[in-house]
Structures are given as C-alpha cells and as structure tokens.
Design a protein around this motif. Structure first.
Motif, PDB file in Angstrom:
ATOM      1  N   GLY A   1       0.689  -1.118   0.046  1.00 30.98           N
ATOM      2  CA  GLY A   1      -0.376   0.016  -0.299  1.00 30.98           C
ATOM      3  C   GLY A   1       0.849   1.066   0.068  1.00 30.98           C
ATOM      4  O   GLY A   1       1.981   1.394   0.167  1.00 30.98           O
ATOM      5  N   LYS A   2       0.216   2.508  -0.064  1.00 30.55           N
ATOM      6  CA  LYS A   2       0.807   3.642  -0.210  1.00 30.55           C
ATOM      7  C   LYS A   2      -0.053   4.183   1.137  1.00 30.55           C
ATOM      8  O   LYS A   2      -0.538   3.832   1.503  1.00 30.55           O
ATOM      9  N   LEU A   3       0.962   5.433   1.583  1.00 32.44           N
ATOM     10  CA  LEU A   3       0.896   6.267   3.086  1.00 32.44           C
ATOM     11  C   LEU A   3      -0.272   7.304   2.798  1.00 32.44           C
ATOM     12  O   LEU A   3      -0.037   7.548   1.852  1.00 32.44           O
ATOM     13  N   ASP A   4      -1.777   7.388   3.382  1.00 31.50           N
ATOM     14  CA  ASP A   4      -2.843   8.331   3.266  1.00 31.50           C
ATOM     15  C   ASP A   4      -1.665   8.902   4.684  1.00 31.50           C
ATOM     16  O   ASP A   4      -1.985   9.643   5.232  1.00 31.50           O
ATOM     17  N   HIS A   5      -1.254  10.087   3.232  1.00 33.68           N
ATOM     18  CA  HIS A   5      -0.070  10.720   4.963  1.00 33.68           C
ATOM     19  C   HIS A   5      -1.449  12.207   5.329  1.00 33.68           C
ATOM     20  O   HIS A   5      -1.240  12.121   7.100  1.00 33.68           O
ATOM     21  N   GLY A   6      -2.741  12.991   5.113  1.00 38.54           N
ATOM     22  CA  GLY A   6      -3.660  13.120   5.905  1.00 38.54           C
ATOM     23  C   GLY A   6      -4.373  12.568   6.732  1.00 38.54           C
ATOM     24  O   GLY A   6      -4.218  12.927   8.316  1.00 38.54           O
ATOM     25  N   LEU A   7      -4.286  11.036   6.978  1.00 38.96           N
ATOM     26  CA  LEU A   7      -4.883  10.103   7.730  1.00 38.96           C
ATOM     27  C   LEU A   7      -4.549  10.275   8.776  1.00 38.96           C
ATOM     28  O   LEU A   7      -4.317  10.123   9.789  1.00 38.96           O
ATOM     29  N   LEU A   8      -2.690   9.890   8.886  1.00 42.07           N
ATOM     30  CA  LEU A   8      -1.865   9.978   9.688  1.00 42.07           C
ATOM     31  C   LEU A   8      -1.611  11.192  10.237  1.00 42.07           C
ATOM     32  O   LEU A   8      -1.070  10.599  11.705  1.00 42.07           O
TER      33      LEU A   8
ATOM     34  N   LEU B   1     -12.674   7.634  11.412  1.00 41.82           N
ATOM     35  CA  LEU B   1     -11.468   8.227  10.555  1.00 41.82           C
ATOM     36  C   LEU B   1     -11.508   6.942   8.923  1.00 41.82           C
ATOM     37  O   LEU B   1     -11.895   7.676   8.542  1.00 41.82           O
ATOM     38  N   ILE B   2     -11.959   5.909   9.361  1.00 42.46           N
ATOM     39  CA  ILE B   2     -11.720   4.461   8.777  1.00 42.46           C
ATOM     40  C   ILE B   2     -12.688   4.997   7.501  1.00 42.46           C
ATOM     41  O   ILE B   2     -12.357   5.274   6.698  1.00 42.46           O
ATOM     42  N   GLU B   3     -14.141   4.921   8.205  1.00 41.09           N
ATOM     43  CA  GLU B   3     -14.906   5.091   7.335  1.00 41.09           C
ATOM     44  C   GLU B   3     -15.395   6.532   6.524  1.00 41.09           C
ATOM     45  O   GLU B   3     -16.200   6.499   5.595  1.00 41.09           O
ATOM     46  N   ALA B   4     -14.307   7.163   7.131  1.00 38.10           N
ATOM     47  CA  ALA B   4     -14.834   8.985   6.482  1.00 38.10           C
ATOM     48  C   ALA B   4     -13.803   8.854   5.381  1.00 38.10           C
ATOM     49  O   ALA B   4     -13.377   9.623   3.986  1.00 38.10           O
ATOM     50  N   SER B   5     -12.788   8.010   5.841  1.00 35.35           N
ATOM     51  CA  SER B   5     -11.097   8.057   4.458  1.00 35.35           C
ATOM     52  C   SER B   5     -11.437   7.709   3.115  1.00 35.35           C
ATOM     53  O   SER B   5     -12.875   6.479   3.155  1.00 35.35           O
TER      54      SER B   5
ATOM     55  N   ILE C   1      -0.442   0.604  10.171  1.00 35.32           N
ATOM     56  CA  ILE C   1       1.244  -0.275  11.081  1.00 35.32           C
ATOM     57  C   ILE C   1       2.247   1.286  10.573  1.00 35.32           C
ATOM     58  O   ILE C   1       2.882   1.335  12.091  1.00 35.32           O
ATOM     59  N   HIS C   2       2.388   2.176   9.777  1.00 36.37           N
ATOM     60  CA  HIS C   2       2.786   3.299   9.979  1.00 36.37           C
ATOM     61  C   HIS C   2       2.654   4.046  10.980  1.00 36.37           C
ATOM     62  O   HIS C   2       3.340   4.999  11.803  1.00 36.37           O
ATOM     63  N   HIS C   3       1.346   4.453  11.372  1.00 34.68           N
ATOM     64  CA  HIS C   3       1.094   5.083  12.952  1.00 34.68           C
ATOM     65  C   HIS C   3       1.457   4.437  14.015  1.00 34.68           C
ATOM     66  O   HIS C   3       2.197   4.839  14.833  1.00 34.68           O
TER      67      HIS C   3
END
Length: 360
Positions: A208-215, A244-248, A260-262
C-alpha cells in the motif's frame, strides 16, 4: 517449591479466539521460571464473536446471561483441553473477556463466571484480576507487566501487540507500563471489510501507499498526549478510530499501510522517550509480532539503537495466557500481582477471586 501446573486462559480485544496454555511455573534461587507445556487456540464462532463484540451494548439482564454462558463455555473448553493433554493441572487462571472498561468511572468487567467455570471444569479457578485494582483507583490495566518484570527482565522493553499496543519497562527502580495505542484492532477491522481474517505477514499492507492526511489525523489524537499510567480499549477504537476509517477515501490496502506506519511511529515515540542506554533490546509479542511488515517498519522507526527481538511463535501467541497463569500463582502465594507503578492505583495488590468447584 516443586511449582504449579496452571492452565492459563486469555481472550483479548482482537476477538480472534481463546488462547489456552498449560504452564509449569516455579521459583528457584529467588527467580520465577516457566515452561509452556501445551497450548491450544480455540477460534470463536461468528455468533460468539458478535456476542462478545457487542456485549458492551447489552441490557443488564442479557449481559449477566452472557457472563454465565461464557463461563460455562470456558469450562467446557478447559475440559476438552484436559482430555487432550491430561488433567494434571492444579488450577485454571482465567482473564475472561473484557466487556466494559471505564476505570475513571470505577467500572471494569470481565465476562466468564468464575464459579460456573470451576463447576464445569471441576478445577479450582482464579479470575477477575482487574476489579480490585480499579477499586484502589487504578486503571485495572495493563496487567501483563508483572510477568515482564518477573519472567522477562533481560529485555529493556516488552511490547505486546494485541488488539491494542502496550509497553513495559523499568524506570528508576519501578516497572512502568501503559497502553500506547493501536495495534491489530484497526488492521482486523479493515481486513474483515475485505472478507479476510487477517493480512498474512502484512503482505497487503506492504504493497500500500501512505495516506499522509489520515496519518496526521491519527497522530493528533488526544489519547497520545495523556500522561501514563493510561489504558484504552474498544470504546476508544469505536468512538475515535472507526469514524476516521469510514470517512477515509483511501483503499483498504492503503489504510492497512497507513495504520502500520502510525502504530510504529507511536511505539517509537514511547521507546525513544524512555530509553536510557545506547543499545536496547525490545521483546515483541502478540499477534502483531507475526506480521513481518509490522516488524520491519517498527525496526526502521526505532533505528539502530534498539533491536527488535521476535521470540518463538508459541511465546508470541501465548505470552498473555502465561502471565495470567503466573498471576494466579502469585494470588495463591499471597504475593503482589498488580503493580501500582503500572496502573496508578493507591497501592500494589494481590488480586483475583478464587472459586472452588461445587461438589456433587
């Protein structure tokens, strides 16, 4: 002392099933030792998983019935275990399954009626390890650090990655521990949406790729700024993380990668804040330690000053069941098994209720 043979039972926030570990625990030259003799994992049926997951919403009457039913079920699983591996056990130490945990309101509840567990299994039972600490103004969690202190003292940090992440270490002669935040709970939530039980070795997350806004949103959560001792659980996850998951707008794979990064960033913040040596060893256990992408990312965030040690699969999976077995031994020996330095209680305690099977 020749020691105790104890069947430790653990059901965690990840709701993947019941962990059962027959442990031999003994004291020698002032140190506690253990061997894990037999283990078994009993997966929850979809119906039981839903009942346990939604127990927090049940009426008082229905909650009490689930408490009884789950206690009988635990007794039946214990009987099955003894039939498979022999009944040479001195007692059962059961964590139960946490349905309510609001220590600031003086509330904590672990499902699994101890008397019915004792009656069904025909064995002595020690359970309900959290209530006394909460009555002493403690968080009632985390409890595993007593095991880290007595059984795994050679490590600078002990990290457990179950549904949530918690850490334990020595500081100024005292054991400190607290819930860092998230671990498998969001990962399981996302994989279940994909129709998968879990992401094997983190292969999907790795791609996957990092979602910087969510992070950024996750790292800004108020819980991370609270001082320890602190603990969290399912209520925090459903109240603050699920929205936050549902709004992403990100894909599930990108969500797995980002969480995982978080998780690893928050763990690294905690370790870096408390490391007092130039080289440290961190013991990683719990289901998250089986996720290779999680471990690789954690090592990367921690850097070269802290070595992540991943032990045997048996210890990864059954460490918590082992520690509750130890807590049961300490309870019967009249020794401290819950540390005020960890929970914030007014005093250490020897916690747990003892139930003897009714005869006849």
């Amino acid at each position: 002392m020749s020691g105790y043979n104890v069947l430790g039972l653990m059901s965690g926030t990840s709701l993947d099933g019941l962990d059962m570990a027959l442990c031999h625990i003994w004291q020698e030259n002032g140190h506690w030792n253990f061997t894990i003799k037999h283990t078994k994992d009993v997966a929850y049926s979809d119906d039981m998983r839903e009942q346990l997951k939604n127990a927090i919403y049940l009426s008082e009457k229905d909650h009490a019935q689930l408490h009884r039913d789950y206690g009988i079920w635990l007794g039946e699983q214990s009987k099955n275990f003894m039939e498979a591996f022999g009944s040479d056990i001195d007692f059962i130490a059961s964590h139960g399954h946490t349905s309510h945990h609001r220590p600031h309101d003086g509330v904590t509840f672990q499902l699994g009626d101890g008397q019915l567990l004792a009656d069904t299994s025909s064995k002595k039972v020690v359970c309900d390890f959290r209530t006394k600490d909460v009555s002493l103004k403690g968080q009632g969690a985390p409890l595993v650090p007593i095991g880290d202190k007595l059984l795994f003292h050679e490590y600078d940090f002990c990290l457990n990655l179950g549904g949530i992440s918690n850490i334990s270490f020595e500081k100024d002669g005292e054991r400190i521990a607290y819930d860092i935040g998230l671990a498998n709970m969001p990962l399981n939530y996302i994989t279940h949406k994909m129709g998968l039980a879990y992401d094997e070795n983190g292969k999907l997350a790795r791609s996957g790729k990092l979602d910087h806004g969510l992070l950024q949103q996750l790292n800004a959560l108020a819980y991370y700024q609270l001082p320890y001792p602190k603990s969290t659980g399912y209520e925090w996850f459903t109240g603050e993380i699920v929205p936050l998951i549902e709004a992403s707008k990100s894909s599930e794979i990108d969500l797995l990668h980002t969480f995982i990064h978080h998780n690893c960033e928050q763990i690294a913040i905690s370790v870096h804040k408390h490391q007092s040596k130039s080289q440290n060893k961190l013991l990683a256990t719990g289901g998250g330690a089986l996720n290779q992408f999680f471990m690789d990312t954690l090592q990367e965030k921690l850097g070269s000053h802290t070595e992540v040690v991943v032990p045997s699969r048996t210890l990864i999976a059954y460490k918590e069941a082992l520690v509750f077995a130890l807590m049961g031994v300490l309870r019967l020996e009249g020794q401290t098994n819950v540390l005020r330095s960890v929970t914030g209680a007014t005093s250490d305690s020897c916690s747990g209720e003892v139930f003897l099977p009714n005869q006849g």
